[in-house]
Write a protein that holds these residues in place. Sequence first.
Motif, mmCIF file in Angstrom:
data_model
loop_
_atom_site.group_PDB
_atom_site.id
_atom_site.type_symbol
_atom_site.label_atom_id
_atom_site.label_comp_id
_atom_site.label_asym_id
_atom_site.label_seq_id
_atom_site.Cartn_x
_atom_site.Cartn_y
_atom_site.Cartn_z
ATOM 1 N N SER A 23 -3.982 -14.649 2.276
ATOM 2 C CA SER A 23 -3.872 -16.132 2.275
ATOM 3 C C SER A 23 -2.299 -16.529 2.233
ATOM 4 C CB SER A 23 -4.415 -16.686 1.170
ATOM 5 O OG SER A 23 -3.842 -16.329 -0.090
ATOM 6 N N GLU A 24 -1.505 -15.509 1.768
ATOM 7 C CA GLU A 24 0.026 -16.006 1.645
ATOM 8 C C GLU A 24 0.586 -15.713 2.838
ATOM 9 O OE1 GLU A 24 1.742 -17.825 -0.637
ATOM 10 O OE2 GLU A 24 -0.201 -18.427 -1.897
ATOM 11 N N ASP A 25 0.319 -14.537 3.373
ATOM 12 C CA ASP A 25 0.748 -14.150 4.843
ATOM 13 C C ASP A 25 2.304 -13.817 4.930
ATOM 14 O OD1 ASP A 25 0.657 -12.988 7.317
ATOM 15 O OD2 ASP A 25 1.032 -15.350 8.230
ATOM 16 N N PRO A 26 2.797 -13.085 3.916
ATOM 17 C CA PRO A 26 4.416 -12.764 3.590
ATOM 18 C C PRO A 26 4.831 -11.985 4.661
ATOM 19 C CG PRO A 26 3.077 -11.113 2.266
ATOM 20 C CD PRO A 26 2.030 -12.155 2.764
ATOM 21 N N ASP A 27 6.103 -12.097 4.841
ATOM 22 C CA ASP A 27 6.800 -11.125 5.840
ATOM 23 C C ASP A 27 6.956 -9.707 5.416
ATOM 24 O OD1 ASP A 27 7.442 -13.284 7.997
ATOM 25 O OD2 ASP A 27 8.734 -13.987 6.468
ATOM 26 N N GLU A 28 7.317 -9.840 3.902
ATOM 27 C CA GLU A 28 7.505 -8.497 3.399
ATOM 28 C C GLU A 28 6.536 -8.492 1.744
ATOM 29 O OE1 GLU A 28 10.674 -6.216 3.224
ATOM 30 O OE2 GLU A 28 11.302 -6.693 5.163
ATOM 31 N N VAL A 29 6.176 -7.381 1.475
ATOM 32 C CA VAL A 29 5.665 -7.240 0.056
ATOM 33 C C VAL A 29 6.452 -6.082 -0.750
ATOM 34 C CG1 VAL A 29 3.557 -6.936 -1.496
ATOM 35 C CG2 VAL A 29 3.513 -7.887 0.846
ATOM 36 N N ILE A 30 6.875 -6.524 -1.885
ATOM 37 C CA ILE A 30 7.537 -5.605 -2.763
ATOM 38 C C ILE A 30 6.466 -5.359 -3.942
ATOM 39 C CG2 ILE A 30 9.205 -4.864 -4.373
ATOM 40 C CD1 ILE A 30 11.058 -6.476 -2.478
ATOM 41 N N ILE A 31 5.858 -4.035 -4.101
ATOM 42 C CA ILE A 31 4.781 -3.984 -5.144
ATOM 43 C C ILE A 31 5.603 -3.058 -6.254
ATOM 44 C CG2 ILE A 31 2.870 -2.670 -5.758
ATOM 45 C CD1 ILE A 31 1.971 -3.078 -2.827
ATOM 46 N N ALA A 32 5.689 -3.812 -7.661
ATOM 47 C CA ALA A 32 6.192 -3.120 -8.794
ATOM 48 C C ALA A 32 5.200 -3.320 -9.896
ATOM 49 C CB ALA A 32 7.782 -3.842 -9.287
ATOM 50 N N ASN B 181 -0.737 -0.141 5.952
ATOM 51 C CA ASN B 181 -0.736 -0.489 7.581
ATOM 52 C C ASN B 181 -1.200 -1.854 7.944
ATOM 53 O OD1 ASN B 181 -0.246 2.437 7.745
ATOM 54 N ND2 ASN B 181 -2.477 2.732 7.488
ATOM 55 N N GLN B 182 -0.956 -2.693 7.012
ATOM 56 C CA GLN B 182 -1.513 -4.172 7.215
ATOM 57 C C GLN B 182 -0.113 -5.017 7.280
ATOM 58 O OE1 GLN B 182 -5.351 -5.429 5.650
ATOM 59 N NE2 GLN B 182 -5.550 -3.385 4.908
ATOM 60 N N TYR B 183 0.667 -4.789 6.261
ATOM 61 C CA TYR B 183 1.824 -5.372 5.669
ATOM 62 C C TYR B 183 3.022 -4.476 5.638
ATOM 63 C CZ TYR B 183 -1.052 -9.409 5.077
ATOM 64 O OH TYR B 183 -1.996 -10.509 5.334
ATOM 65 N N LYS B 184 4.207 -5.038 5.881
ATOM 66 C CA LYS B 184 5.240 -4.282 5.481
ATOM 67 C C LYS B 184 5.566 -4.288 4.070
ATOM 68 C CE LYS B 184 10.085 -3.646 6.368
ATOM 69 N NZ LYS B 184 11.289 -3.809 7.244
ATOM 70 N N ILE B 185 5.183 -3.115 3.387
ATOM 71 C CA ILE B 185 5.186 -3.068 1.851
ATOM 72 C C ILE B 185 6.289 -2.053 1.454
ATOM 73 C CG2 ILE B 185 2.958 -3.849 1.670
ATOM 74 C CD1 ILE B 185 2.093 -0.719 0.929
ATOM 75 N N LYS C 94 15.922 -15.291 7.111
ATOM 76 C CA LYS C 94 15.306 -15.602 6.167
ATOM 77 C C LYS C 94 13.675 -15.264 6.154
ATOM 78 C CE LYS C 94 18.918 -17.399 4.412
ATOM 79 N NZ LYS C 94 20.000 -17.439 5.748
ATOM 80 N N LYS C 95 13.232 -14.645 5.219
ATOM 81 C CA LYS C 95 11.656 -14.043 5.166
ATOM 82 C C LYS C 95 11.088 -14.782 3.890
ATOM 83 C CE LYS C 95 12.762 -9.927 7.482
ATOM 84 N NZ LYS C 95 12.539 -8.476 7.579
ATOM 85 N N LYS C 96 9.757 -14.682 4.091
ATOM 86 C CA LYS C 96 8.863 -14.904 3.008
ATOM 87 C C LYS C 96 8.518 -13.676 2.153
ATOM 88 C CE LYS C 96 4.521 -17.435 1.740
ATOM 89 N NZ LYS C 96 3.408 -18.109 2.320
ATOM 90 N N VAL C 97 8.913 -13.460 1.031
ATOM 91 C CA VAL C 97 8.609 -12.314 0.324
ATOM 92 C C VAL C 97 7.611 -12.789 -0.951
ATOM 93 C CG1 VAL C 97 9.755 -10.233 -0.905
ATOM 94 C CG2 VAL C 97 11.172 -11.533 0.944
ATOM 95 N N MET C 98 6.742 -11.581 -1.120
ATOM 96 C CA MET C 98 5.773 -11.551 -2.246
ATOM 97 C C MET C 98 6.419 -10.318 -3.135
ATOM 98 S SD MET C 98 1.999 -12.137 -1.230
ATOM 99 C CE MET C 98 1.493 -12.365 -2.666
ATOM 100 N N VAL C 99 6.585 -10.276 -4.352
ATOM 101 C CA VAL C 99 7.100 -9.500 -5.396
ATOM 102 C C VAL C 99 5.995 -9.405 -6.288
ATOM 103 C CG1 VAL C 99 8.675 -8.319 -7.057
ATOM 104 C CG2 VAL C 99 9.641 -9.920 -4.927
ATOM 105 N N ILE C 100 5.246 -8.411 -6.489
ATOM 106 C CA ILE C 100 4.148 -8.228 -7.249
ATOM 107 C C ILE C 100 4.512 -7.357 -8.476
ATOM 108 C CG2 ILE C 100 1.816 -7.556 -7.311
ATOM 109 C CD1 ILE C 100 1.799 -7.893 -4.265
ATOM 110 N N GLY C 101 4.311 -8.037 -9.667
ATOM 111 C CA GLY C 101 4.814 -7.011 -10.853
ATOM 112 C C GLY C 101 6.151 -7.604 -11.591
ATOM 113 N N GLY C 102 5.914 -8.289 -12.825
ATOM 114 C CA GLY C 102 6.875 -9.051 -13.383
ATOM 115 C C GLY C 102 7.584 -8.330 -14.636
#
Length: 638
Positions: free
Chosen positions: A461-470, A608-612, A379-387
């Motif tokens: 600040s959120e320090d997610p495991d993965e970032v999905i940019i939409a 190169n800083q987060y898995k995006i 289980k990971k912490k995921v940020m999804v950016i864009g609604g």
Amino acid sequence: MLKKIFEPGRIGNLEVKNRLIVPPMLTEFAAEDGRLTERYIRYYEEKAKGGWGLIICEDNVVDPYGAGFKRIAGLWSDDMMEEHTELVERVHKAGAKIAVQVYHAGRESSSVITGRRPVAPSPVQDPTQEETPKELTNEEVRELVEKFAQAIRRCKEAGYDAIELHGAHGYLINQFMSPFSNKRTDEYGGNFMNRLRFPIQIIERAKALVGEHYPIIFRISADEMVEGGLTIEDTKIIAQILEEKGVAALHVSAGVYKSGAIVSAPTVIKTAIFSDYAKEIKRVVNIPVFTVNKIIYPMVAESLLKEGKADFIAMGRASIADPYLPMKAKQGKFDEIIYCIGCRQGCQGKIAMQESVSCLVNPKTGKEVEYEIKEAEVKKKVMVIGGGPVGMEAAIVASKRGHEVTLYEKADRLGGQWLLAAIPPGKELLNTLTVWQKGELQRAGVTVALNTEVTKELVVSEDPDEVIIATGANPIVPPIPGADKQHVFTANDVLQGKVDLKDKVVVIGGGLVGAETADHIAVHNKKVAIVEMLPEIARDMESASKQFLLEELKKYEVPCYVNSKVLEIKDSTIVIETLEGKKELEASQVVLAIGSRSNKSLAKTLENQYKITVIGDASVVGKALDGINLAYKTALVI
């Protein structure tokens, strides 16, 4: 509220548990040799699990040289039936009855597909095809009668509960029946009854092989909607003759290839568009009548039954969008139903390109196994950016897999530019996807942060495991002199209601967005013109939707200047360069709709800083069909 659609019904001696039917819709999930694949079987099995009463499998061809598509299922040999038997058993086990449509494309085939020139009653080229067909001899017609009958025998032996003869949409049986395509003067043409001889002989020979009581459904085009074609008055007579010959039910559609844009009606066409045809046929026969075409909501199906327009309701694209529609409707979970939006991109649009069916609102279509949502091992912490729809889809799937997901949207509401796509006339169905996705976010437990523009600092600040940019795309403002004037706006501004529209508007850009924005302006009683550099308007639009949009623009007398370049925007005019030279058009307002550019700014700061993963228009500006599919696929592998 819903009662009639869940009442059992009979088709000949076949009892069906409810009145909801999956009509035949080609998928191209079969193999090129005509055999059924696991993908084909699993697709129909899923619908059976979803609660449909009767599933009619797509057009299965009686002769390999009668195929209208490359990957179409076949019934021309006893050796092909093993997989059919498996399909029947699995659908029965899942609780549904199953039939199969038996067909031959006739002049709607091509030598590119089969290696032979197509055949037809007469050597009359279809308006939409490139080859003139070979005229069938009487002996060849009788051979085809036998091929149809033997195919029907195979269907019964495989366990199908019924078959449907495809006598609609301009295929071979329809070609014999119609004066539009049948110009013969022998026993198979020249008058009304002679034109019916071919289908009647098929029915009679089939019954000799399978018995009088095996249900034969007949699909018919009530009105061909072409000059010199069959009309509803013709079809009412045909319906009575077919009933007399022992047909168990009539599946009432309309149209042929030339009028094909309406056969699977796009978003802008009214609901249940063919239901009045079914009502007319039902008045003259006693056997069950099915109605079909753009019936999206269970409540509409219920109403059609209550009105007595039909006995069964066929919901093809609705069953693709959500195979579980009947089950959800019966449980009263209407907000959980994924409704078809009539876009045609994944179904008719793909078939037109000889590709397998998919679905914009349901990426699992045809991928029921591959796209099964399974719990994530880690289980990971995921940020999804864009609604927008792409971001929401990714968030929904990721959360369903057990990840901790937060969806960020800088605006005060979800939906992104999809909300704007639903503004033009007739496009309100698109909002059903937004409403469903918002509900799914809640049901899946996604945390939603509105009015939040994500910065690098917030990600840190959120320090997610993965970032999905939409984050989508932004409108392009071209370097046209005068583009910065106060009376110049983007299409987004207009559709968002930020502009007090005046008369004499010019839209620069005649792609999908520009053309639909112009239509929106015209419908609201403003004079509008379109200027487009390319030779055609709405070039990037699905064909049927485009046809009706162009008709709408013509209705409102919207001038379309193609092959034209804007040279300058002045205070009350614009200067354009056409093939005939320079013109100056009056323009109290100018609307820019020349495309969008991917919003990559955030992705670049996080490299190169987060898995995006960058998806949707934020990666490459494209169609929602592809963006939502990629979002689903991306979330499956986190």
